[in-house]
Structure formats: C-alpha cells, structure tokens
Design a protein around this motif. Structure first.
Motif, PDB file in Angstrom:
ATOM      1  N   CYS A  73      -4.938  40.615  -7.623  1.00  0.00           N
ATOM      2  CA  CYS A  73      -5.143  39.598  -6.584  1.00  0.00           C
ATOM      3  C   CYS A  73      -4.442  39.976  -5.284  1.00  0.00           C
ATOM      4  CB  CYS A  73      -4.654  38.236  -7.062  1.00  0.00           C
ATOM      5  SG  CYS A  73      -5.804  37.492  -8.195  1.00  0.00           S
ATOM      6  N   LYS A  74      -3.306  40.663  -5.416  1.00  0.00           N
ATOM      7  CA  LYS A  74      -2.604  41.098  -4.196  1.00  0.00           C
ATOM      8  C   LYS A  74      -3.486  42.070  -3.417  1.00  0.00           C
ATOM      9  CE  LYS A  74       2.176  40.502  -5.475  1.00  0.00           C
ATOM     10  NZ  LYS A  74       3.245  41.142  -6.200  1.00  0.00           N
ATOM     11  N   GLU A 129      -2.718  28.817 -13.230  1.00  0.00           N
ATOM     12  CA  GLU A 129      -2.181  30.179 -13.084  1.00  0.00           C
ATOM     13  C   GLU A 129      -2.834  30.898 -11.905  1.00  0.00           C
ATOM     14  OE1 GLU A 129      -1.256  30.787 -17.857  1.00  0.00           O
ATOM     15  OE2 GLU A 129      -3.117  31.561 -17.001  1.00  0.00           O
ATOM     16  N   SER A 143       0.955  38.996 -16.289  1.00  0.00           N
ATOM     17  CA  SER A 143       0.183  40.187 -16.607  1.00  0.00           C
ATOM     18  C   SER A 143       0.030  40.269 -18.112  1.00  0.00           C
ATOM     19  CB  SER A 143       0.923  41.440 -16.130  1.00  0.00           C
ATOM     20  OG  SER A 143       1.157  41.352 -14.763  1.00  0.00           O
ATOM     21  N   VAL A 146       6.570  36.986 -11.811  1.00  0.00           N
ATOM     22  CA  VAL A 146       5.140  37.299 -11.679  1.00  0.00           C
ATOM     23  C   VAL A 146       4.663  38.169 -12.833  1.00  0.00           C
ATOM     24  CG1 VAL A 146       3.447  38.518 -10.245  1.00  0.00           C
ATOM     25  CG2 VAL A 146       5.125  37.021  -9.201  1.00  0.00           C
ATOM     26  N   ILE A 180      -0.933  32.610  -8.789  1.00  0.00           N
ATOM     27  CA  ILE A 180      -1.065  34.050  -8.527  1.00  0.00           C
ATOM     28  C   ILE A 180      -1.571  34.271  -7.105  1.00  0.00           C
ATOM     29  CG2 ILE A 180      -2.583  36.011  -9.056  1.00  0.00           C
ATOM     30  CD1 ILE A 180      -2.263  35.456 -11.967  1.00  0.00           C
ATOM     31  N   ARG A 189       1.045  33.588  -4.472  1.00  0.00           N
ATOM     32  CA  ARG A 189       1.997  34.696  -4.331  1.00  0.00           C
ATOM     33  C   ARG A 189       1.368  35.883  -3.620  1.00  0.00           C
ATOM     34  NH1 ARG A 189       4.811  33.988 -10.280  1.00  0.00           N
ATOM     35  NH2 ARG A 189       5.941  32.113  -9.719  1.00  0.00           N
ATOM     36  N   ALA A 216      -2.135  39.691 -11.377  1.00  0.00           N
ATOM     37  CA  ALA A 216      -1.355  39.389 -10.175  1.00  0.00           C
ATOM     38  C   ALA A 216      -1.439  40.533  -9.165  1.00  0.00           C
ATOM     39  CB  ALA A 216       0.096  39.114 -10.557  1.00  0.00           C
TER      40      ALA A 216
END
Ligand SMILES: C[S@@+](CC[C@H](N)C(=O)[O-])C[C@H]1O[C@@H](n2cnc3c(N)ncnc32)[C@H](O)[C@@H]1O
Length: 334
Positions: free
Chosen positions: A208-209, A288, A41, A37, A292, A295, A205
């Motif tokens: 987005c989490k 992508e 970045s 992951v 992302i 995940r 990433a």
C-alpha cells in the motif's frame, strides 16, 4: 497514541455507508494503533526479503500466488472462465471508480470520457480487464503486473482496439515500478488503483505504501478486496471454490441445494473459482485496510460493498461490506 489516532480518524470525515461500520472501524483503530505495522504482514514475509546496498525492503511477491495466475493467464478474456467474477463485477466497480474519481477531480460523470486528462495506474492489472474500460473513459492508463504472461495477454488484447492500444503495460511489482518513477513528479499518477490484488501479496502494508507513493500529493487511490469475515470464508472460499467444484460430480438434486446455499449466503457470485484461489488468512478487514492506508498517507473517504443477486446474476453496490468491499481515499498534500 490510540486516542490521537481515533480523533484523527474522526476528523477525516470518513464517509462510510453505515454508522455501525464507522464504529467498528474506530474500535479496530483503537486496537491496531497499538500494533507495529509489521503485524499486518503475513508470517511468510521473511522468505521474500530483498536486500540491496541502500536498504532492506520486504517484497510484495508471493511466488505461489503468482504461479496460480500464470497457470490460467490464457483465460483472462474468457468471460465464462476462471475470471468470470471479475468480468461480472467490472460494471459495478467501474461505477464506484467513476463516481469517486469524478467527484475528486471535478469531472462530469455523465460524459462519455470522464477521465480525460487523468493518469491512472492499475497495479496488479492481470489481463487488463479493468485497465481497458478506464482507457475508454479517456484516462491515460499504465497497467503493472508481476506476471509476464498476464502482461503479454493484456498487451495483445489491448492492441485489438485503437482506444485501448494506448495503454502502457509493464511487467514489474509496484515497489520496483515506484523505484523507477520516484521523485519524478511528471511520472506520478492522478490515481492509483488496485483491484483484488492485496489479498494475494506478501506484505500488504508495504504494498500500500508503494501504491500510495505512485499517486501525486492530492491524488486518489481506490482499492477493492475481500473482508476477513466468516461470511467471506463461507462464500468466497467454501462456496465459490469448493461447493461448485463438488457440484460437477454430484447429482442434480444436491447441485440445486448447493446453488441455493450459495444464493442464501450470498457474495460468492454463483461462480466457480479454481481451488486455492484465495487464502482466508490473507484477507484484510476494512478496519485493517483503513489503518494500513492511513499509515501510507491515504485517508479513506468512502467505502462500499459489492453484493451479488442470484436472481439477476448481477453485482451491485451496497452498504454491506461483510464480503467484497471497495475503498476510495485521498493522498495527503497538494
Ligand atoms: C485477482 S488478479 C486481479 C486482476 C485485476 N486487478 C482485476 O481486478 O481485473 C490479481 C493480480 O495481481 C497480480 N499480482 C499479485 N501480486 C503482485 C505483486 N506483488 N505485484 C504486482 N502484481 C501482483 C497477479 O499476477 C494477478 O494478475
């Protein structure tokens, strides 16, 4: 591993506007499923590592990006100013948000306040260009932005109208806001939105989490951004940021040629942006973004492009995701 991910993507029944795009997404999934992951970045993330007692997290902040927005914060509501593209795009992106969220939450898209009963967080809300119409559509809206000047402008503008004065604005990042509300289910949102922000953050990433975690299980996420394509480079950067600047100092004939070029390549929206607004290497391809989000427990269900018509001066939804695109996904669980 790659095969497992491919079949997972296929099983998601991703509704994408063209089969060609679906194949491209699956091809990219094959490649990216083998990448850690952290490869998604930007290289300068290390500058933004925040350490605390419990854990090490990567901050989403890019200070130079935030400084750019702070410098022009008093122009958020000038529909002819640097944020003209966002004002022009607003009806089109709202149409996508309205149709996907109404479908997701079984609401009537044709009523005046279709978002009544929904809690929506607008991450990277800027001056509130998107937050305000969402509130007028009945949603309980929270706007979050890392730049204090933006939040001040958004607050003052929202207070001008009783329908938008209900918006809660917070000056913070998605991750810090999440730390405040994490674990309190009543404080989580029906939908988390992020419009034109991910291309300005240091660690997409991680960002987005946080965005995904702000929605409750079974909730929705809508993200719009710019594709890392050659066409996006030609339109969103060369045309919108440079050609239209040169145009000011060139003679009329060349100026018309510039306009024609911008019209032909499309996507720039015929608008002049401050130089350096966008960095091509920070853009994400749709492939992508799907990975992302996956995940981050978000399954992308639908994607569309925005295209600009130089004839009408308007944006519309399209199956062309080569420059500006928007994705809707649902969060795992119920
Ligand atoms: C292009 S503007 C988009 C504004 C708004 N979403 C819209 O589309 O009208 C990007 C915004 O993201 C904010 N931003 C950038 N990085 C951020 C971060 N890590 N956390 C919160 N906001 C951020 C900037 O301050 C800026 O207001």
């Amino acid at each position: 591993m790659a095969l497992k991910l491919l079949s997972k993507l296929r099983n998601q029944n991703l509704q994408i506007t063209r089969n060609r795009n679906l194949h491209r997404l699956l091809d990219a999934a094959r490649f990216f499923s083998e990448q850690p992951v952290s490869n998604l970045s930007t290289p300068d993330d290390s500058k933004f590592i925040i350490k605390n007692k419990q854990q090490t997290t990567t901050s989403s902040l890019k200070q130079h990006e935030l400084a750019k927005f702070a410098a022009i914060s008093d122009t958020w509501w000038d529909s002819e100013g640097p944020f003209k593209p966002l004002h022009n795009m607003n009806p089109t992106r709202l149409a996508f948000i309205r149709s996907t969220l109404c479908r997701h939450f079984s609401k009537d898209p044709n009523c005046a306040r279709p978002f009544e009963g929904l809690k929506i967080v607008d991450v990277g809300c800027g001056g509130g260009i998107l937050s305000e119409p969402l509130a007028r559509m009945g949603a309980t809206v929270t706007g979050v932005d890392a730049v204090e000047k933006n939040i001040n402008v958004a607050r003052i503008h929202a207070d001008l109208d009783p329908e938008t004065s209900t918006i809660e604005y917070c000056c913070t990042t998605a991750a810090s806001y999440l730390a405040e509300v994490a674990g309190i289910i009543e404080r989580l949102y029906s939908a988390s939105l992020m419009k034109k922000v991910i291309e300005h953050v240091a660690a997409p990433a991680e960002f987005c989490k946080s965005l995904a975690a702000l929605a409750y299980p079974g909730g929705a996420t809508v993200i719009s951004t710019i594709n890392r394509s050659m066409r996006a480079y030609a339109t969103a950067i060369v045309a919108a940021e440079y050609l239209l600047h040169w145009q000011r100092t060139l003679c009329l004939g060349i100026s018309s040629a510039c306009n024609l070029l911008i019209a032909v390549v499309g996507g720039g929206g015929g608008v002049k942006l401050p130089k350096g607004t966008h960095q091509w290497s920070s853009f994400l391809t749709p492939e992508e973004l799907v990975l992302i989000l996956q995940r981050a427990s978000i399954n992308v269900k639908e994607m569309a492009g925005f295209v600009y018509s130089p004839l009408t001066g308007r944006w519309s939804l399209s199956d062309d995701i080569s420059v500006n695109f928007i994705a809707y996904g649902t969060k795992d669980g119920q």
